[in-house]
Design an enzyme around this catalytic site. Structure first.
Site, PDB file in Angstrom:
ATOM      1  CB  CYS A 372      -5.915   4.990   0.785  1.00 34.37           C
ATOM      2  SG  CYS A 372      -4.514   5.401  -0.236  1.00 34.37           S
ATOM      3  CB  ALA A 373      -9.502   6.078   4.878  1.00 32.66           C
TER       4      ALA A 373
END
Lengths: 415, 124
Positions: A372-373
């Site tokens: 999630c980056a």
């Protein structure tokens, strides 16, 4: 710090003695003390808070407020600066909406204008952010037609503080930065950014999700105006999180989630709000979760975050050395000194998903993907990595098991 | 056991994928993204005069499961008609792979199928 005795506090490890749990950055395990605290609420004094005029109701309210006080103490805040949420993502989203709902003059006394956020305002954040931090800001920028600027990385993959100096200007109203990266463990110099932000008249938001309970966190030392984190990455239960907001700001801010428990007066047309932090906790909160988080904080305090960080630093040093000896290994991690206990890596010829799956079969829990980056992964130049993360209950033998699992994967893929 | 998941034929397809190329002239072209890791895959199909798949190819990088799945799917669809392609379902992909796919790897296993389905959706 006696790891064997610490492990005994966690029922998970009695259930899975052989399991090398290296995925605490995704979610940590739960000590018995936290389970007991929540169980006690459900079995002995379950009732709603701030309402019941009977003994159990008072007990529930008291334990809930005690948990708030524990969490506040843990991050150097005052209890009235702590809002319970359902997690870091909820905190981040709610904060953005709270800012939008608030008056500019309340937050920036020197400035004019009815609403906090105007089109010409600029937001500055970093490429290291988790999507929970990045996307609510991105959406805010889109709604207002404002510029969202990203602090890039230097050649050594650190945050580019020199670039931050020029990106943060007098037009900047919000600066947001992650304290500890969930990809590389990198502990950022948030104070440095906060000082730049404050010098330009902007507010500083800190995503401390991977940091609280892992390294010492103090809102004043960091210069944070707002800071948020989740309970479940610091030995607490899932579904509980925290939003810290500086008292003088919070007192003048409007809620963004409306309902029971937050009002002072209600008329046909409109309502006025009660005092903070209750103003921001509409509806029945996660009472058991808050009590569990309070117990997690008290458990962590018996060991001490400095001690925990010293331990995960040692594990990081060990992991960087052992992983570094594996041929075809590429490591994405901050140096141990400024690492919160997270090491990402890729291995030539083996996709992170295949690596994590084979490791899983070898009783080693890893995480694989973009974590999630997405912007950070792009800046690091990889689509995905495998990630090992360390906490107070891990040992060097967990890392040995990881090394063996990687070798096993290499053997399967070399056939 | 991992030996079961990473069977020799899966690893063979991963190391030496069949039909890994773009088609300049195609009838169906679709793409898919594996949301858990960001891997992207494109699938191309060209029909012959009888309306059967003459060529099927894919492009993209990814894990052994998604790459082997795509490679096997290009072989599988050869000779199929458009309506046969439309009848393909996730179960066919799992049978084709012949290994146990855990829920966590479903996105990997179905990446090429989703790319093909995306292409069929846009195909008149």
């Amino acid at each position: 710090m006696n790891i064997e005795s610490i492990k005994k506090d966690f029922p998970f490890f009695a259930e899975h003695p052989r399991f090398a749990y290296l995925d605490s950055a995704a979610t940590s395990q739960t000590p018995q003390a936290v389970l007991d605290a929540m169980q006690e609420y459900y079995t002995s004094f379950r009732s709603n808070i701030h309402r019941g005029l009977y003994q159990m109701g008072e007990e529930a309210s008291e334990r809930y407020e005690n948990a708030r006080a524990s969490v506040a103490r843990f991050v150097g805040a005052q209890p009235e600066e702590i809002i319970f949420t359902s997690g870091a993502t909820a905190s981040s989203n709610m904060l953005v909406r709270m800012l939008e709902e608030s008056k500019r003059t309340d937050l920036f006394p020197a400035q004019k204008g009815p609403t906090f956020f105007k089109e010409e305002d600029e937001i500055v954040t970093t490429v290291m952010e988790h999507h929970a931090s990045l996307i609510p800001l991105q959406e805010l920028a889109k709604r207002k037609g404002s510029a969202l600027k990203l602090i890039p990385l230097t050649e050594t993959q650190m945050l580019d503080y020199a670039a931050a100096e020029s990106l943060i200007t007098e037009k900047t109203t919000i600066v947001a930065c992650v304290l500890a990266s969930n990809v590389t463990g990198s502990v950022n110099d948030v104070r440095r950014l906060a000082d730049i932000a404050h010098a330009r008249g902007a507010l500083m938001i800190v995503d401390a999700t991977e940091a609280v309970g892992h390294i010492a966190v103090d809102v004043n030392t960091l210069g944070a105006d707002f800071l948020y984190f989740s309970g479940h990455k610091m030995l607490g239960p899932t579904g509980i999180g925290v939003l810290y907001a500086r008292k003088d700001l919070l007192e003048n801010m409007n809620p963004s989630i409306f309902g029971g428990g937050i009002v002072e007066k209600v008329s046909e047309e409109s309502s006025t709000w009660t005092t903070s932090p209750k103003r921001f906790e509409a509806g029945t909160p996660n009472i058991a979760g808050a009590i569990g988080l309070g117990a997690a904080v008290e458990y962590l305090e018996t060991i001490g975050t400095e001690t925990i960080h010293a331990h995960t630093r040692e594990l990081t040093v060990y992991a960087l050395e052992k992983l570094g000896q594996i041929p075809g290994m590429h490591i994405f991690a901050a140096v141990a000194e400024t690492n919160a206990g997270i090491v990402s890596f890729t291995v030539d010829g083996i996709h992170p998903h295949d690596l994590a799956q084979i490791a899983g079969k070898e009783h080693v829990a890893l995480r694989a993907g973009h974590h999630c980056a997405a912007l950070y992964m792009r800046a690091l130049g990889v689509p995905a990595t495998a990630r090992a993360s360390f906490y107070l209950y891990n040992t060097t033998s967990d890392i040995d098991a990881l090394v063996e699992a990687i070798k096993k994967a290499q053997a399967i893929f070399a056939k | 056991m991992d030996e079961e998941l990473y069977k020799e034929n899966i690893l063979d397809h991963y190391r030496n994928p069949h039909n890994k190329d773009a088609l300049d002239v195609y009838d169906v072209r679709g793409g898919g993204v594996n949301q858990t890791c960001g891997d992207e895959l494109e699938f191309f199909v060209k029909f012959d005069e009888e309306g059967k798949v003459a060529q099927a190819t894919f492009l993209g990088s990814g894990c052994a499961i998604s790459q082997a799945g795509a490679s096997m799917l290009t072989d599988k669809v050869k000779g199929m008609t458009l309506s046969e392609l439309k009848l393909l379902a996730p179960g066919d992909i799992y049978s084709m792979l012949g290994i146990h796919i855990s829920p966590g790897r479903a996105n990997c296993a179905l990446l090429s199928y989703r790319a093909l389905s995306d292409g069929l959706k846009h195909h008149e």
